[in-house]
Design a protein around this motif. Structure first.
Motif, PDB file in Angstrom:
ATOM      1  N   LEU A   1      39.130  58.639  36.661  1.00 26.10           N
ATOM      2  CA  LEU A   1      39.588  57.288  36.416  1.00 26.10           C
ATOM      3  C   LEU A   1      40.530  56.922  37.540  1.00 26.10           C
ATOM      4  N   THR A   2      40.288  55.789  38.150  1.00 26.87           N
ATOM      5  CA  THR A   2      41.178  55.313  39.199  1.00 26.87           C
ATOM      6  C   THR A   2      41.886  54.055  38.729  1.00 26.87           C
ATOM      7  N   CYS A   3      43.057  53.825  39.290  1.00 25.56           N
ATOM      8  CA  CYS A   3      43.815  52.614  38.986  1.00 25.56           C
ATOM      9  C   CYS A   3      44.821  52.383  40.098  1.00 25.56           C
ATOM     10  N   ASP A   4      45.499  51.267  40.028  1.00 26.44           N
ATOM     11  CA  ASP A   4      46.558  50.919  40.977  1.00 26.44           C
ATOM     12  C   ASP A   4      47.815  51.682  40.561  1.00 26.44           C
ATOM     13  N   GLN A   5      48.190  52.702  41.330  1.00 30.31           N
ATOM     14  CA  GLN A   5      49.339  53.526  40.962  1.00 30.31           C
ATOM     15  C   GLN A   5      50.658  52.761  41.028  1.00 30.31           C
ATOM     16  N   GLY A   6      50.673  51.631  41.724  1.00 31.75           N
ATOM     17  CA  GLY A   6      51.890  50.837  41.822  1.00 31.75           C
ATOM     18  C   GLY A   6      52.134  49.973  40.594  1.00 31.75           C
ATOM     19  N   ASN A   7      51.166  49.904  39.716  1.00 33.76           N
ATOM     20  CA  ASN A   7      51.295  49.098  38.511  1.00 33.76           C
ATOM     21  C   ASN A   7      51.555  50.047  37.339  1.00 33.76           C
ATOM     22  N   SER A   8      52.775  50.022  36.822  1.00 33.89           N
ATOM     23  CA  SER A   8      53.140  50.964  35.762  1.00 33.89           C
ATOM     24  C   SER A   8      52.291  50.770  34.505  1.00 33.89           C
ATOM     25  N   SER A   9      51.852  49.545  34.234  1.00 27.16           N
ATOM     26  CA  SER A   9      50.979  49.314  33.074  1.00 27.16           C
ATOM     27  C   SER A   9      49.637  50.007  33.258  1.00 27.16           C
ATOM     28  N   HIS A  10      49.118  49.987  34.481  1.00 29.09           N
ATOM     29  CA  HIS A  10      47.839  50.644  34.746  1.00 29.09           C
ATOM     30  C   HIS A  10      47.968  52.150  34.595  1.00 29.09           C
ATOM     31  N   ALA A  11      49.036  52.707  35.137  1.00 29.19           N
ATOM     32  CA  ALA A  11      49.245  54.151  35.045  1.00 29.19           C
ATOM     33  C   ALA A  11      49.372  54.584  33.581  1.00 29.19           C
TER      34      ALA A  11
ATOM     35  N   ASP B   1      34.203  56.719  37.742  1.00 28.80           N
ATOM     36  CA  ASP B   1      33.491  56.580  36.472  1.00 28.80           C
ATOM     37  C   ASP B   1      34.158  55.500  35.637  1.00 28.80           C
ATOM     38  N   LEU B   2      35.471  55.459  35.679  1.00 28.90           N
ATOM     39  CA  LEU B   2      36.270  54.459  34.973  1.00 28.90           C
ATOM     40  C   LEU B   2      37.353  53.963  35.914  1.00 28.90           C
ATOM     41  N   TYR B   3      37.748  52.729  35.726  1.00 32.88           N
ATOM     42  CA  TYR B   3      38.933  52.294  36.450  1.00 32.88           C
ATOM     43  C   TYR B   3      39.631  51.173  35.723  1.00 32.88           C
ATOM     44  N   ILE B   4      40.890  51.063  36.053  1.00 31.70           N
ATOM     45  CA  ILE B   4      41.745  50.022  35.473  1.00 31.70           C
ATOM     46  C   ILE B   4      42.264  49.198  36.630  1.00 31.70           C
ATOM     47  N   HIS B   5      41.940  47.921  36.619  1.00 27.26           N
ATOM     48  CA  HIS B   5      42.414  47.026  37.665  1.00 27.26           C
ATOM     49  C   HIS B   5      42.725  45.672  37.069  1.00 27.26           C
ATOM     50  N   LYS B   6      43.539  44.975  37.760  1.00 29.46           N
ATOM     51  CA  LYS B   6      43.918  43.630  37.354  1.00 29.46           C
ATOM     52  C   LYS B   6      43.009  42.643  38.075  1.00 29.46           C
ATOM     53  N   LEU B   7      42.401  41.780  37.319  1.00 33.51           N
ATOM     54  CA  LEU B   7      41.565  40.737  37.892  1.00 33.51           C
ATOM     55  C   LEU B   7      42.165  39.403  37.486  1.00 33.51           C
ATOM     56  N   GLY B   8      42.713  38.695  38.448  1.00 36.73           N
ATOM     57  CA  GLY B   8      43.287  37.388  38.163  1.00 36.73           C
ATOM     58  C   GLY B   8      42.208  36.401  37.807  1.00 36.73           C
ATOM     59  N   GLN B   9      42.307  35.794  36.657  1.00 40.26           N
ATOM     60  CA  GLN B   9      41.315  34.816  36.223  1.00 40.26           C
ATOM     61  C   GLN B   9      41.752  33.427  36.657  1.00 40.26           C
ATOM     62  N   THR B  10      41.534  33.138  37.918  1.00 41.61           N
ATOM     63  CA  THR B  10      41.972  31.858  38.464  1.00 41.61           C
ATOM     64  C   THR B  10      40.813  30.889  38.657  1.00 41.61           C
ATOM     65  N   ASN B  11      39.690  31.243  38.146  1.00 43.18           N
ATOM     66  CA  ASN B  11      38.484  30.499  38.467  1.00 43.18           C
ATOM     67  C   ASN B  11      37.900  29.801  37.250  1.00 43.18           C
ATOM     68  N   SER B  12      36.929  28.945  37.526  1.00 42.34           N
ATOM     69  CA  SER B  12      36.179  28.319  36.443  1.00 42.34           C
ATOM     70  C   SER B  12      35.378  29.389  35.718  1.00 42.34           C
ATOM     71  N   ALA B  13      34.872  29.060  34.561  1.00 43.25           N
ATOM     72  CA  ALA B  13      34.091  30.024  33.779  1.00 43.25           C
ATOM     73  C   ALA B  13      32.868  30.508  34.554  1.00 43.25           C
ATOM     74  N   GLY B  14      32.176  29.594  35.216  1.00 42.43           N
ATOM     75  CA  GLY B  14      30.990  29.975  35.984  1.00 42.43           C
ATOM     76  C   GLY B  14      31.325  30.898  37.145  1.00 42.43           C
ATOM     77  N   THR B  15      32.421  30.619  37.835  1.00 39.16           N
ATOM     78  CA  THR B  15      32.833  31.468  38.951  1.00 39.16           C
ATOM     79  C   THR B  15      33.289  32.827  38.444  1.00 39.16           C
ATOM     80  N   SER B  16      33.985  32.853  37.322  1.00 40.57           N
ATOM     81  CA  SER B  16      34.398  34.133  36.745  1.00 40.57           C
ATOM     82  C   SER B  16      33.186  34.979  36.375  1.00 40.57           C
ATOM     83  N   LEU B  17      32.162  34.360  35.787  1.00 37.27           N
ATOM     84  CA  LEU B  17      30.939  35.104  35.469  1.00 37.27           C
ATOM     85  C   LEU B  17      30.319  35.675  36.741  1.00 37.27           C
ATOM     86  N   TYR B  18      30.303  34.875  37.798  1.00 39.19           N
ATOM     87  CA  TYR B  18      29.751  35.342  39.079  1.00 39.19           C
ATOM     88  C   TYR B  18      30.542  36.532  39.607  1.00 39.19           C
ATOM     89  N   LEU B  19      31.857  36.413  39.649  1.00 39.61           N
ATOM     90  CA  LEU B  19      32.683  37.491  40.194  1.00 39.61           C
ATOM     91  C   LEU B  19      32.585  38.764  39.367  1.00 39.61           C
TER      92      LEU B  19
END
Length: 162
Positions: free
Chosen positions: A1-11, A48-66
């Motif tokens: 499992l990988t994650c952003d080690q700088g983000n205490s919530s992810h760790a 196999d697994l990862y935890i990352h932050k994805l900013g939802q700054t987009n329209s619904a259609g763009t979010s589905l695409y990303l």
């Protein structure tokens, strides 16, 4: 499992995932790294697994695409499914020219993707913006960290309070 080690919530989340899967006999090796390295591994599929932050700054259609388009524009693990029907539905949402067509296309794509259930993203974030609007009206809040009420568009809407 990988994650952003700088983000205490992810760790912390990585530890919870490891501990919750252990009783099922699933061994999770946590290898969190700095954000760019972790995202590069995710984009390459070296996980196999990862935890990352994805900013939802987009329209619904763009979010589905990303999140779900097989071209894998954002390196998310659920992009590694090559589902051409999903791609076609997402493309229809991105190319719709009327509001009604857009809403219909987004709903169709979202329903299909949900029914396939190849990944269920967990969105867990609460945004808090502090501001004082006693002297001004018109701020347009957005519940994402990089587009808050002090975005250029929001500021363009501001007028003095009456």
């Amino acid at each position: 499992l990988t994650c952003d080690q700088g983000n205490s919530s992810h760790a912390k989340s990585a530890q919870l995932v490891r501990d919750m899967l252990a009783p099922a006999g699933i061994n999770v090796d946590i290898r969190c790294a700095e954000r760019a390295t972790s995202l590069t591994a995710a984009k390459a599929g070296d996980f196999d697994l990862y935890i990352h932050k994805l900013g939802q700054t987009n329209s619904a259609g763009t979010s589905l695409y990303l999140q779900f388009d097989p071209s894998n524009p954002s390196g998310l693990n659920y992009n590694f499914v090559d589902d051409q029907k999903a791609a076609q539905l997402i493309a229809a949402a991105q190319t719709a020219t009327t509001k009604d067509d857009y809403v219909k296309a987004v709903k169709a794509a979202a329903t299909y993707i949900h029914d396939q259930a190849y990944m269920v993203p967990l969105y867990a974030e609460k945004m808090v913006s502090a501001y004082n609007d006693k002297r001004f009206d018109g701020y347009l809040p957005a519940a994402v960290e990089n587009i808050t009420m002090v975005s250029p568009y929001s500021l363009a809407q501001v007028v003095p309070s009456k």
